[in-house]
Motif scaffolding. Structure first.
Motif, PDB file in Angstrom:
ATOM      1  N   SER A   5      78.470  18.455   3.549  1.00  0.00           N
ATOM      2  CA  SER A   5      78.749  18.895   4.914  1.00  0.00           C
ATOM      3  C   SER A   5      79.967  18.142   5.414  1.00  0.00           C
ATOM      4  CB  SER A   5      77.552  18.658   5.853  1.00  0.00           C
ATOM      5  OG  SER A   5      77.301  17.276   6.030  1.00  0.00           O
ATOM      6  N   ALA A   6      80.709  18.798   6.300  1.00  0.00           N
ATOM      7  CA  ALA A   6      81.906  18.168   6.864  1.00  0.00           C
ATOM      8  C   ALA A   6      81.510  17.130   7.900  1.00  0.00           C
ATOM      9  CB  ALA A   6      82.801  19.225   7.495  1.00  0.00           C
ATOM     10  N   GLY A   7      82.403  16.176   8.130  1.00  0.00           N
ATOM     11  CA  GLY A   7      82.176  15.182   9.161  1.00  0.00           C
ATOM     12  C   GLY A   7      82.603  15.691  10.526  1.00  0.00           C
ATOM     13  N   TYR A   8      82.080  15.076  11.563  1.00  0.00           N
ATOM     14  CA  TYR A   8      82.486  15.376  12.941  1.00  0.00           C
ATOM     15  C   TYR A   8      83.673  14.504  13.323  1.00  0.00           C
ATOM     16  CZ  TYR A   8      78.478  18.362  13.755  1.00  0.00           C
ATOM     17  OH  TYR A   8      77.596  19.417  13.704  1.00  0.00           O
ATOM     18  N   PRO A   9      84.487  14.932  14.286  1.00  0.00           N
ATOM     19  CA  PRO A   9      84.365  16.097  15.149  1.00  0.00           C
ATOM     20  C   PRO A   9      84.706  17.438  14.505  1.00  0.00           C
ATOM     21  CG  PRO A   9      85.696  14.386  16.191  1.00  0.00           C
ATOM     22  CD  PRO A   9      85.580  14.036  14.747  1.00  0.00           C
ATOM     23  N   GLY A  10      85.367  17.443  13.318  1.00  0.00           N
ATOM     24  CA  GLY A  10      85.824  18.698  12.741  1.00  0.00           C
ATOM     25  C   GLY A  10      84.735  19.716  12.520  1.00  0.00           C
ATOM     26  N   ALA A  11      83.515  19.262  12.239  1.00  0.00           N
ATOM     27  CA  ALA A  11      82.425  20.184  11.953  1.00  0.00           C
ATOM     28  C   ALA A  11      81.939  20.927  13.190  1.00  0.00           C
ATOM     29  CB  ALA A  11      81.254  19.416  11.326  1.00  0.00           C
ATOM     30  N   TYR A  12      82.366  20.497  14.370  1.00  0.00           N
ATOM     31  CA  TYR A  12      81.964  21.175  15.601  1.00  0.00           C
ATOM     32  C   TYR A  12      82.514  22.593  15.597  1.00  0.00           C
ATOM     33  CZ  TYR A  12      81.085  21.819  20.619  1.00  0.00           C
ATOM     34  OH  TYR A  12      80.645  22.276  21.839  1.00  0.00           O
ATOM     35  N   LYS A  13      81.769  23.526  16.145  1.00  0.00           N
ATOM     36  CA  LYS A  13      82.056  24.953  16.028  1.00  0.00           C
ATOM     37  C   LYS A  13      83.405  25.368  16.589  1.00  0.00           C
ATOM     38  CE  LYS A  13      79.344  25.771  20.249  1.00  0.00           C
ATOM     39  NZ  LYS A  13      80.484  26.084  21.127  1.00  0.00           N
ATOM     40  N   ALA A  20      87.625  22.246  10.408  1.00  0.00           N
ATOM     41  CA  ALA A  20      87.394  21.154   9.457  1.00  0.00           C
ATOM     42  C   ALA A  20      87.919  21.593   8.098  1.00  0.00           C
ATOM     43  CB  ALA A  20      85.909  20.820   9.365  1.00  0.00           C
ATOM     44  N   VAL A  21      88.740  20.744   7.470  1.00  0.00           N
ATOM     45  CA  VAL A  21      89.474  21.134   6.271  1.00  0.00           C
ATOM     46  C   VAL A  21      88.949  20.390   5.038  1.00  0.00           C
ATOM     47  CG1 VAL A  21      91.753  21.415   5.245  1.00  0.00           C
ATOM     48  CG2 VAL A  21      91.502  21.464   7.742  1.00  0.00           C
ATOM     49  N   ALA A  22      88.626  21.156   3.995  1.00  0.00           N
ATOM     50  CA  ALA A  22      88.287  20.603   2.692  1.00  0.00           C
ATOM     51  C   ALA A  22      89.549  20.566   1.836  1.00  0.00           C
ATOM     52  CB  ALA A  22      87.206  21.441   2.015  1.00  0.00           C
ATOM     53  N   ALA A  23      89.520  19.772   0.765  1.00  0.00           N
ATOM     54  CA  ALA A  23      90.716  19.566  -0.065  1.00  0.00           C
ATOM     55  C   ALA A  23      90.558  20.201  -1.438  1.00  0.00           C
ATOM     56  CB  ALA A  23      91.003  18.073  -0.213  1.00  0.00           C
ATOM     57  N   THR A  24      91.676  20.753  -1.951  1.00  0.00           N
ATOM     58  CA  THR A  24      91.701  21.342  -3.285  1.00  0.00           C
ATOM     59  C   THR A  24      92.770  20.670  -4.138  1.00  0.00           C
ATOM     60  OG1 THR A  24      93.254  23.047  -2.573  1.00  0.00           O
ATOM     61  CG2 THR A  24      90.896  23.589  -2.472  1.00  0.00           C
ATOM     62  N   THR A  65      78.315  22.871   4.906  1.00  0.00           N
ATOM     63  CA  THR A  65      78.090  23.057   6.340  1.00  0.00           C
ATOM     64  C   THR A  65      79.207  22.427   7.175  1.00  0.00           C
ATOM     65  OG1 THR A  65      75.709  22.981   5.946  1.00  0.00           O
ATOM     66  CG2 THR A  65      76.450  22.716   8.224  1.00  0.00           C
ATOM     67  N   GLY A  66      79.727  23.212   8.116  1.00  0.00           N
ATOM     68  CA  GLY A  66      80.766  22.717   9.013  1.00  0.00           C
ATOM     69  C   GLY A  66      82.172  22.853   8.479  1.00  0.00           C
ATOM     70  N   THR A  67      82.344  23.137   7.190  1.00  0.00           N
ATOM     71  CA  THR A  67      83.670  23.297   6.600  1.00  0.00           C
ATOM     72  C   THR A  67      84.243  24.650   7.019  1.00  0.00           C
ATOM     73  OG1 THR A  67      83.035  21.954   4.697  1.00  0.00           O
ATOM     74  CG2 THR A  67      84.990  23.352   4.456  1.00  0.00           C
ATOM     75  N   THR A  68      85.478  24.654   7.513  1.00  0.00           N
ATOM     76  CA  THR A  68      86.094  25.889   7.995  1.00  0.00           C
ATOM     77  C   THR A  68      86.987  26.516   6.944  1.00  0.00           C
ATOM     78  OG1 THR A  68      86.186  24.815  10.174  1.00  0.00           O
ATOM     79  CG2 THR A  68      87.306  26.936   9.945  1.00  0.00           C
ATOM     80  N   VAL A  69      87.942  25.749   6.433  1.00  0.00           N
ATOM     81  CA  VAL A  69      88.894  26.261   5.444  1.00  0.00           C
ATOM     82  C   VAL A  69      89.226  25.153   4.457  1.00  0.00           C
ATOM     83  CG1 VAL A  69      89.927  27.963   7.020  1.00  0.00           C
ATOM     84  CG2 VAL A  69      90.895  25.640   6.875  1.00  0.00           C
ATOM     85  N   SER A  70      89.994  25.503   3.424  1.00  0.00           N
ATOM     86  CA  SER A  70      90.456  24.535   2.433  1.00  0.00           C
ATOM     87  C   SER A  70      91.981  24.550   2.374  1.00  0.00           C
ATOM     88  CB  SER A  70      89.894  24.877   1.047  1.00  0.00           C
ATOM     89  OG  SER A  70      88.485  24.920   1.055  1.00  0.00           O
ATOM     90  N   ALA A  71      92.537  23.480   1.802  1.00  0.00           N
ATOM     91  CA  ALA A  71      93.989  23.384   1.625  1.00  0.00           C
ATOM     92  C   ALA A  71      94.273  22.300   0.592  1.00  0.00           C
ATOM     93  CB  ALA A  71      94.680  23.052   2.948  1.00  0.00           C
ATOM     94  N   PRO A  72      95.463  22.319  -0.014  1.00  0.00           N
ATOM     95  CA  PRO A  72      95.795  21.291  -0.996  1.00  0.00           C
ATOM     96  C   PRO A  72      95.722  19.883  -0.399  1.00  0.00           C
ATOM     97  CG  PRO A  72      97.354  23.100  -1.129  1.00  0.00           C
ATOM     98  CD  PRO A  72      96.530  23.330   0.106  1.00  0.00           C
ATOM     99  N   GLY A  73      94.982  19.006  -1.072  1.00  0.00           N
ATOM    100  CA  GLY A  73      94.859  17.624  -0.610  1.00  0.00           C
ATOM    101  C   GLY A  73      95.210  16.608  -1.678  1.00  0.00           C
TER     102      GLY A  73
END
Length: 683
Positions: free
Chosen positions: A424-432, A436-440, A454-462
């Motif tokens: 699950s993503a951390g807050y505050p990013g996970a708030y609706k 919240a960005v995950a890394a690829t 849970t809470g992850t919105t999108v992904s991007a190169p990290g």
């Protein structure tokens, strides 16, 4: 770069910890609570336990709306960092604070006449910062204030502590044997797989197209200076040759001035503000600075097409400028800022024109492994309960940034999702309401450290140094698999280097959003922030389609106790459907946003006698240099058009009709001159 905050209150033995305010008590009935505790027959409230991250001798209190008039009449409303008061003027509060000698009180958000009405609409004018001796009985003060009806919340001010290694990999001059990396002549673009991935930096772990599709997007737009991105981070090196031309400039301020020349509550804020030091001087020279803020800024808006260094997502094309970077410094060296610094930075960004909030930080995920981390918030409710002032400041940004008459109405807040490999993503990013960005990695696979689910919105190169560990050459192992961007020369002799983390994925999303808003500005279309987020998500590329789930993803994991790198694996199947909507696609997003919203029209004008309002003609006209403004009755106001700006100066109260045209587009509007319009009536 792996960039997190921790909660010391959860475990006093964890040194790398911080937390934001916790609501400490609830109010009793107003009839009783105007008295001091000595006057009422109630048991003494339990004294709150204070964590190591609490700043002794500082409190953040919210007054009840019922005493707002008292605060106004006393002049306390005008207090702030430059004008603290030594008396509250509310008798019951003063009685409690008499427990400590020499306390001071100031409004959390400095008075800004241009934005006072919005501040009051959101109740932010009721928050105050109280300071006193760190040796004072702080727990007793909290307990007694919590019993007062005039006080609706008492929060500790807590330190923000960076929880990342601080390590970057400096870029070393290499033989530039790669083919051109895109449409720009920036010499390091061929090494920026995150922007243009041709799959030629290594074997199968670099896959052509595993990027944010910037090259195609640049055919439509390369950025626009009317779009401002606020970077809440370490300071941004505004002297860096690849960043200097990208910085936001407050034209109404004076460099190094100690006076608040533009009346926004912050003196000398030319490129932003250093909230840690309460100074207009943005710093990057501390021996413990990592260059993180400059690195983030480079991904978003480093100047494109200048023949040196890197390219960026929205940095213009070498002729037309790109987006502007506003430096809101909330970290400096080993000094973590505080929640007071953070919330002031958020509101400052909204009030001074930023529409994108770049936040490569956040709390540890509530589902993080408890052996390695201190898990924090898992639900919106738990975060909102403990972080009331933080949430209200962010709400202010998303509701008040931008303009109904500009490119975007509302603000977009982008956060790093976290680096604990947690589901699950951390807050505050996970708030609706936030992103919240995950890394690829460079082959579409999840970075080995990224949070997801849970809470992850999108992904991007990290970046993913562990995954690319075997690739070395003339660089440190794994560097080519990380994100290359700008760094202060005090951190990297070449001014560039590599970092990784969801804190690096985050600015890719901020940059893509800023590029989309730039395209809207180019097309002179108005959009709502909520639609921007929706279109960003709808145009993402699902990353799962590129995975080979028949085999685990292998990478080298550093084991601290052994000092070695051991071959490890991750099961890609467990990430399926949990990387948000997928990886952001700048080109698809620009196509979608170009068809969204509505054509901007020149707005009606409200101005006070003797004051002026200025508009950017380029937002409304194809030929801003040819605009002609005509007033039906010039007795109440005058208009001036020069350098692509349209200014209206009020002469006397009243109204007049007006028109403006560049020969192609024409608009009719009304000019109203009214006393008090600039200060919103809060004099």
């Amino acid at each position: 770069m792996k960039f997190r905050l921790f909660n010391a209150a959860a475990s006093h033995s964890v040194a790398r910890s911080a937390a934001f305010p916790v609501a400490l008590a609830v109010a009793l009935s107003a009839a009783l609570l105007s008295c001091s505790r000595a006057d009422i027959d109630l048991p003494a409230p339990e004294k709150p336990a204070l964590g190591e991250d609490v700043i002794r001798g500082e409190l953040l209190i919210r007054f009840d709306p019922g005493v707002a008039d008292i605060l106004d009449k006393s002049g306390l409303t005008k207090s702030g960092p430059a004008s603290v008061s030594d008396r509250c003027t509310i008798t019951s509060v003063d009685e409690v604070l008499s427990l400590v000698d020499g306390y001071t009180i100031e409004r959390v958000f400095p008075y800004d006449s241009h934005n006072e009405q919005k501040t009051r609409n959101d109740g932010l004018h009721l928050w105050y910062h109280v300071s006193f001796s760190e040796d004072a009985p702080m727990e007793e003060v909290i307990s007694r204030l919590s019993l007062l009806g005039e006080v609706s919340a008492v929060n500790c001010n807590r330190r923000l502590r960076k929880a990342y290694s601080g390590k970057s990999i400096p870029f070393r001059p290499l033989p530039l044997t790669k083919a051109g990396g895109g449409i720009f002549n920036d010499e390091l673009l061929p090494f920026q797989w995150n922007l243009v991935n041709r799959g030629d930096l290594g074997p199968s772990k670099f896959v052509a197209g595993a990027d944010v599709n910037a090259e195609k997007a640049w055919e439509l737009c390369t950025g626009d200076p009317s779009v401002i991105v606020a970077v809440l981070d370490e300071g941004v090196d505004f002297t860096h040759p690849d960043l200097q031309g990208a910085m936001w400039v407050n034209e109404d301020e004076i460099w190094r001035s100690s006076e608040d020349n533009d009346g926004n509550g912050y003196p000398g804020d030319v490129h932003g503000y250093n909230f840690v030091a309460d100074s207009p001087l943005i710093s990057v020279q501390d021996v413990n600075d990592t260059g993180h803020g400059s690195h983030v800024a480079g991904v978003i808006g480093a100047v494109n097409g200048n023949g040196l260094g890197i390219s960026s997502i929205a940095g213009g094309d070498g002729i037309s400028p790109g987006v502007r970077i506003m430096s809101c410094q909330i970290f400096s060296g080993n000094k973590g800022g505080s929640v007071l610094d953070e919330v002031r930075a958020i509101k400052y960004a909204a009030d001074n024109g930023a529409t994108v909030l770049q936040c490569s930080w956040g709390y540890t995920s509530g589902t993080a492994n408890g052996f390695d981390w201190v898990p924090m918030y898992s639900t919106d409710e738990s975060w909102m309960k403990d972080c009331d002032l933080e949430r209200k400041a962010l709400d202010y940004f998303i509701h008040n940034a931008g303009s109904a008459d500009g490119v975007v109405e509302g603000g977009i807040a982008v956060f790093a999702g976290g680096n604990e490999s947690a589901p699950s993503a951390g807050y505050p990013g996970a708030y609706k309401d936030f992103i919240a960005v995950a890394a690829t990695a460079a082959d579409w696979t999840p970075a080995v450290y990224t949070n997801y689910g849970t809470g992850t919105t999108v992904s991007a190169p990290g970046g993913d140094q562990d995954y690319y560990y075997e690739y070395a050459g003339e660089l440190e192992r794994g560097a080519l698999g990380c994100i290359l961007s700008t760094l202060p020369f005090s951190v990297s002799p070449e001014g560039y280097g590599y970092m990784e983390g969801t804190s690096m994925a985050c600015p890719h999303v901020s940059g893509v959003v800023a590029l989309g808003l730039s395209y809207s500005a180019k097309l002179r279309r108005h959009v709502k922030a909520s639609d921007v987020i929706r279109l960003l998500c709808e145009t993402c590329t699902p990353v799962e389609q590129f995975w080979n789930t028949d085999e685990p993803k292998l990478y080298y994991k550093y084991v601290a106790d052994l000092g070695l790198n051991h071959l490890s694996s991750m099961n890609l199947e467990s990430y399926r459907g949990k990387m948000g909507y997928g990886q952001v696609d700048a080109y698809a997003f620009l196509q979608a946003i170009g068809a969204a919203g509505e054509r901007m029209t020149f707005p009606n004008v409200l101005v006070a006698p003797g004051e002026s309002r200025t508009f950017d003609a380029a937002l409304y006209f194809d030929s801003p240099e040819r605009v002609n403004v005509k007033l039906a009755d010039g007795s109440v106001a005058v208009a001036d058009v020069s350098s692509g700006k349209i200014s209206f100066t009020g002469l006397a109260e009243g109204q007049t009709r007006a028109s403006a045209t560049d020969g192609t587009s024409s608009f009719d509007f009304v000019i109203t001159v009214r006393t008090g319009s600039s200060s919103q009536g809060w004099l």
